[in-house]
Write an enzyme that holds these catalytic residues in place. Structure first.
Site, PDB file in Angstrom:
ATOM      1  N   ASP A 143       5.479 -20.152  18.822  1.00 37.22           N
ATOM      2  CA  ASP A 143       6.439 -19.430  17.980  1.00 37.22           C
ATOM      3  C   ASP A 143       7.551 -20.364  17.482  1.00 37.22           C
ATOM      4  O   ASP A 143       8.017 -20.238  16.359  1.00 37.22           O
ATOM      5  CB  ASP A 143       7.052 -18.265  18.778  1.00 37.22           C
ATOM      6  CG  ASP A 143       7.900 -17.345  17.908  1.00 37.22           C
ATOM      7  OD1 ASP A 143       7.493 -17.075  16.766  1.00 37.22           O
ATOM      8  OD2 ASP A 143       8.974 -16.908  18.365  1.00 37.22           O
ATOM      9  N   ARG A 167       0.816  -1.232   0.000  1.00 36.64           N
ATOM     10  CA  ARG A 167       0.000   0.000   0.000  1.00 36.64           C
ATOM     11  C   ARG A 167       0.838   1.265   0.000  1.00 36.64           C
ATOM     12  O   ARG A 167       0.302   2.359  -0.116  1.00 36.64           O
ATOM     13  CB  ARG A 167      -0.845   0.039   1.270  1.00 36.64           C
ATOM     14  CG  ARG A 167      -1.848  -1.052   1.352  1.00 36.64           C
ATOM     15  CD  ARG A 167      -2.435  -1.143   2.738  1.00 36.64           C
ATOM     16  NE  ARG A 167      -3.431  -2.199   2.714  1.00 36.64           N
ATOM     17  CZ  ARG A 167      -4.574  -2.163   3.392  1.00 36.64           C
ATOM     18  NH1 ARG A 167      -4.830  -1.154   4.191  1.00 36.64           N
ATOM     19  NH2 ARG A 167      -5.431  -3.131   3.292  1.00 36.64           N
ATOM     20  N   GLU A 216      17.717 -18.742  22.373  1.00 34.38           N
ATOM     21  CA  GLU A 216      17.977 -17.408  21.813  1.00 34.38           C
ATOM     22  C   GLU A 216      18.379 -16.457  22.939  1.00 34.38           C
ATOM     23  O   GLU A 216      17.879 -16.590  24.066  1.00 34.38           O
ATOM     24  CB  GLU A 216      16.728 -16.868  21.137  1.00 34.38           C
ATOM     25  CG  GLU A 216      16.289 -17.685  19.936  1.00 34.38           C
ATOM     26  CD  GLU A 216      15.162 -16.986  19.202  1.00 34.38           C
ATOM     27  OE1 GLU A 216      15.430 -16.333  18.191  1.00 34.38           O
ATOM     28  OE2 GLU A 216      14.012 -17.086  19.661  1.00 34.38           O
ATOM     29  N   LYS A 227       4.602 -18.908   8.548  1.00 30.41           N
ATOM     30  CA  LYS A 227       4.000 -19.186   9.838  1.00 30.41           C
ATOM     31  C   LYS A 227       3.564 -17.880  10.495  1.00 30.41           C
ATOM     32  O   LYS A 227       4.115 -16.844  10.111  1.00 30.41           O
ATOM     33  CB  LYS A 227       4.970 -19.955  10.733  1.00 30.41           C
ATOM     34  CG  LYS A 227       6.214 -19.129  11.141  1.00 30.41           C
ATOM     35  CD  LYS A 227       7.099 -19.891  12.054  1.00 30.41           C
ATOM     36  CE  LYS A 227       6.925 -19.496  13.484  1.00 30.41           C
ATOM     37  NZ  LYS A 227       7.672 -18.311  13.902  1.00 30.41           N
ATOM     38  N   LYS A 240      17.805 -24.546   6.514  1.00 25.01           N
ATOM     39  CA  LYS A 240      19.169 -24.462   7.074  1.00 25.01           C
ATOM     40  C   LYS A 240      19.949 -25.698   6.631  1.00 25.01           C
ATOM     41  O   LYS A 240      19.452 -26.815   6.733  1.00 25.01           O
ATOM     42  CB  LYS A 240      19.120 -24.384   8.609  1.00 25.01           C
ATOM     43  CG  LYS A 240      18.528 -23.068   9.123  1.00 25.01           C
ATOM     44  CD  LYS A 240      18.593 -22.991  10.632  1.00 25.01           C
ATOM     45  CE  LYS A 240      17.784 -21.825  11.175  1.00 25.01           C
ATOM     46  NZ  LYS A 240      18.452 -20.536  11.197  1.00 25.01           N
ATOM     47  N   HIS A 295       9.563 -24.993  14.233  1.00 29.81           N
ATOM     48  CA  HIS A 295      10.993 -25.273  14.056  1.00 29.81           C
ATOM     49  C   HIS A 295      11.433 -26.514  14.847  1.00 29.81           C
ATOM     50  O   HIS A 295      12.097 -27.405  14.324  1.00 29.81           O
ATOM     51  CB  HIS A 295      11.850 -24.092  14.511  1.00 29.81           C
ATOM     52  CG  HIS A 295      11.461 -22.779  13.883  1.00 29.81           C
ATOM     53  ND1 HIS A 295      10.950 -22.685  12.612  1.00 29.81           N
ATOM     54  CD2 HIS A 295      11.521 -21.509  14.350  1.00 29.81           C
ATOM     55  CE1 HIS A 295      10.716 -21.412  12.333  1.00 29.81           C
ATOM     56  NE2 HIS A 295      11.039 -20.673  13.370  1.00 29.81           N
ATOM     57  N   HIS A 324      11.445 -21.774   7.948  1.00 26.27           N
ATOM     58  CA  HIS A 324      12.794 -21.481   7.450  1.00 26.27           C
ATOM     59  C   HIS A 324      13.847 -22.419   8.034  1.00 26.27           C
ATOM     60  O   HIS A 324      14.922 -22.576   7.472  1.00 26.27           O
ATOM     61  CB  HIS A 324      13.151 -19.998   7.643  1.00 26.27           C
ATOM     62  CG  HIS A 324      13.535 -19.611   9.035  1.00 26.27           C
ATOM     63  ND1 HIS A 324      12.612 -19.321  10.004  1.00 26.27           N
ATOM     64  CD2 HIS A 324      14.747 -19.455   9.611  1.00 26.27           C
ATOM     65  CE1 HIS A 324      13.244 -18.999  11.122  1.00 26.27           C
ATOM     66  NE2 HIS A 324      14.548 -19.074  10.914  1.00 26.27           N
ATOM     67  N   LYS A 357      13.589 -17.473  24.984  1.00 21.85           N
ATOM     68  CA  LYS A 357      14.214 -16.194  24.639  1.00 21.85           C
ATOM     69  C   LYS A 357      14.949 -15.663  25.874  1.00 21.85           C
ATOM     70  O   LYS A 357      14.695 -16.101  26.994  1.00 21.85           O
ATOM     71  CB  LYS A 357      13.148 -15.199  24.185  1.00 21.85           C
ATOM     72  CG  LYS A 357      12.524 -15.585  22.833  1.00 21.85           C
ATOM     73  CD  LYS A 357      12.078 -14.366  22.059  1.00 21.85           C
ATOM     74  CE  LYS A 357      11.427 -14.732  20.735  1.00 21.85           C
ATOM     75  NZ  LYS A 357      12.388 -14.916  19.647  1.00 21.85           N
TER      76      LYS A 357
HETATM   77  C1  BG6 Z   1      11.143 -17.162  14.009  1.00 22.87           C
HETATM   78  C2  BG6 Z   1      10.512 -16.755  15.316  1.00 22.87           C
HETATM   79  O1  BG6 Z   1      10.318 -18.094  13.345  1.00 22.87           O
HETATM   80  O2  BG6 Z   1      12.410 -17.758  14.255  1.00 22.87           O
HETATM   81  C3  BG6 Z   1      11.423 -15.791  16.058  1.00 22.87           C
HETATM   82  O3  BG6 Z   1       9.258 -16.126  15.076  1.00 22.87           O
HETATM   83  C4  BG6 Z   1      12.802 -16.385  16.221  1.00 22.87           C
HETATM   84  O4  BG6 Z   1      10.877 -15.465  17.336  1.00 22.87           O
HETATM   85  C5  BG6 Z   1      13.335 -16.888  14.876  1.00 22.87           C
HETATM   86  O5  BG6 Z   1      13.659 -15.377  16.749  1.00 22.87           O
HETATM   87  C6  BG6 Z   1      14.617 -17.662  15.064  1.00 22.87           C
HETATM   88  O6  BG6 Z   1      15.175 -17.953  13.819  1.00 22.87           O
HETATM   89  P1  BG6 Z   1      16.753 -18.183  13.674  1.00 22.87           P
HETATM   90  O7  BG6 Z   1      16.932 -18.618  12.247  1.00 22.87           O
HETATM   91  O8  BG6 Z   1      17.397 -16.877  14.013  1.00 22.87           O
HETATM   92  O9  BG6 Z   1      17.116 -19.254  14.657  1.00 22.87           O
END
Ligand code: BG6
Length: 473
Positions: free
Chosen positions: A231, A47, A212, A144, A178, A236, A174, A326
């Site tokens: 999340d 937009r 993280e 996601k 990897k 993942h 994603h 986190k």
């Molecule tokens: C995302 C989450 O899918 O993956 C984030 O929403 C997270 O909260 C991230 O930080 C982590 O991805 P990576 O590749 O940095 O481990």
């Protein structure tokens, strides 16, 4: 391998963070390395009142390394996509832009989840999703979160089926892009060394960590409605678990791999029959409730650790300990398979019962690699036993940085290869288990933990006596 035909990559929500941070750098890298057809077009749709040059300027500021050749392949369509008329105008514009026909077309939904369906219905109404048999592909990439529980995921899958064939849907995670995650299959099924040990007879316990150091980083409002379970664990972490625990697929065809992953997800033991306090530990980091966008009374977990089981012949009785959080002490993702003690203690038991001589650790990130722990005799008189390690490091072996996960996944979409994408039934089975966890979580305390720590101390108690402890990188 270049994409066999020219393609238009249409990014819906192109003014957002994901486009500049992940999608454009990945497409630019793939373009630079010749993995995209030279006539590929990247078309941003949003937009913001930009024209082609405005969009390019925005991209150039966000990603200074973009080359002119790649930028020349980008276009911009300004639209609100609020009426059938606007979708028809988009269709006309995309057709007009296609300077080499026939072109595959990929629609990347970099938009809020609540807009997935209205947008797809609009695209469908304008004839943008229909593909002719043997004609150029029309694919949709969906980020996601795919649903927020089993009911919403089922409803979304059901609605998608009315608009698209499953072969057109690329549900992206994603982590599957990897390199080290893809290597799990090679490690297991290309080497005769590991697979004979890969079962309950030799493996005593498996632990998987996605840790993280960052907090919610400006995503407070999203994260507070999501939490660590939805999340990271639902997607993942369960994807890594499925690749670790699955049976050998009949072939590398996408559906053969996904069939095996589904069997693992179906065999995950639900929490109804387990004591929640002994199998689930959840936590929230100190200061979380003061993050922007977070409810000051929030009960959302930023840390989750669970002890679970995969009820199959291969894994019967082996605890799988999963944790993610986190604001932890260190950023790393790893899988550690602890092997049982030899059947007879010829050299006596290890001094500390939690020290098992053998473990295989797969470092997914960072310092991507594989390490194998074993014991050796220390040189010298007597019989002193010391731990030793074999260590494989990707960067040292291949001498280059690993490509970004999005790069690999976007190239796969352009090739129509769904092996690294998630099928509808995978999503549904993972949500079934997550729903059972979230129900059981209500009966567990929410522990507060310090930023920069390893989460609640209670997560150590998920290990039984002599079962070891969390591996911390
Ligand atoms: C995302 C989450 O899918 O993956 C984030 O929403 C997270 O909260 C991230 O930080 C982590 O991805 P990576 O590749 O940095 O481990």
């Amino acid at each position: 391998m270049p994409s066999p035909q020219p393609a238009q990559v249409v990014i819906l929500g192109a003014s957002g963070d994901l486009t500049a941070r992940k999608l454009i750098p990945a497409l630019a890298a793939a373009f630079r390395q010749g993995h995209l057809h030279p006539a590929t077009q990247v078309i941003g749709v949003a937009r913001r009142p930009w024209d082609d040059d405005g969009f390019r300027e925005h991209l150039r500021c966000a990603v200074p390394s973009l080359g002119d050749e790649f930028l020349a392949r980008t276009r911009y369509v300004l639209t609100h996509l609020e009426s059938a008329e606007e979708y028809r105008a988009l269709a006309a514009r995309l057709d007009a832009l296609a300077d080499a026909a026939p072109a595959h077309r990929v629609y990347y939904l970099a938009i809020k989840p609540e807009l997935f369906l209205p947008t797809l219905r609009g695209l469908h109404g304008a004839g943008l999703l229909q593909q002719a048999v043997d004609g150029p592909r029309r694919c949709v990439v969906i980020e996601k979160p795919f649903g927020s529980d089993l009911a919403s995921a089922l409803a979304l899958n059901h609605a998608l089926r009315e608009l698209l064939d499953e072969s057109q849907i690329f549900r992206i995670d994603h982590y599957l892009g990897k390199e080290t995650v893809q290597n799990l299959l090679v490690l297991r099924f290309r080497n005769a060394l590991f697979e004979p040990l890969w079962n309950q007879k030799y493996i005593e316990l498996v632990q998987i960590t996605v840790a993280e150091t960052i907090g919610v980083e400006g995503r407070g409002a999203f994260y507070d409605g999501t939490g660590a379970v939805r999340d990271i664990l639902q997607n993942h972490l369960l994807q890594i678990l499925a690749l670790i625990a699955m049976e050998p697929p009949a072939s590398l065809a996408a559906d053969d791999i996904r069939d095996e992953k589904v069997k693992v997800l179906r065999a995950l033991r639900g929490f109804a029959a387990l004591d929640p306090r002994r199998h689930i530990v959840r936590g929230q980091y100190a200061g979380y409730r003061r993050e922007a966008g977070v409810d000051p009374q929030s009960e959302t977990e930023s840390f989750i650790a669970v002890r679970t089981y995969i009820d199959t012949w291969r894994w019967g009785g082996v605890p799988f300990l999963l944790r993610t959080g986190k604001a932890l002490a260190k950023r790393f993702t790893s899988v550690r398979l602890q092997l049982r003690m030899p059947p007879h203690a010829l050299f006596g038991a290890p001094e500390e019962c939690h020290l098992r001589p053998n473990a295989l650790t797969l470092r997914i990130q960072p310092n991507d690699g594989v390490e194998l722990d074993f014991d050796v005799k220390e040189p010298g008189p007597g019989l002193v036993i010391k731990p030793a390690k074999l260590d494989f490091d990707y960067a040292a072996r291949f001498g280059r940085a690993l490509p970004d996960a999005y790069e690999r996944l976007l190239v796969d979409v352009l090739h129509g290869d769904q092996s690294l994408f998630i099928r509808s039934d995978e999503i549904e089975h993972s949500w079934r288990w997550i729903d059972s966890l979230r129900n059981a979580m209500r009966d567990t305390p929410l522990y507060l933990y310090e930023r920069g720590s390893w989460g609640p101390f209670a997560s150590d108690d998920l290990f039984g006596p002599c079962e070891g402890r969390w591996w911390c990188g």
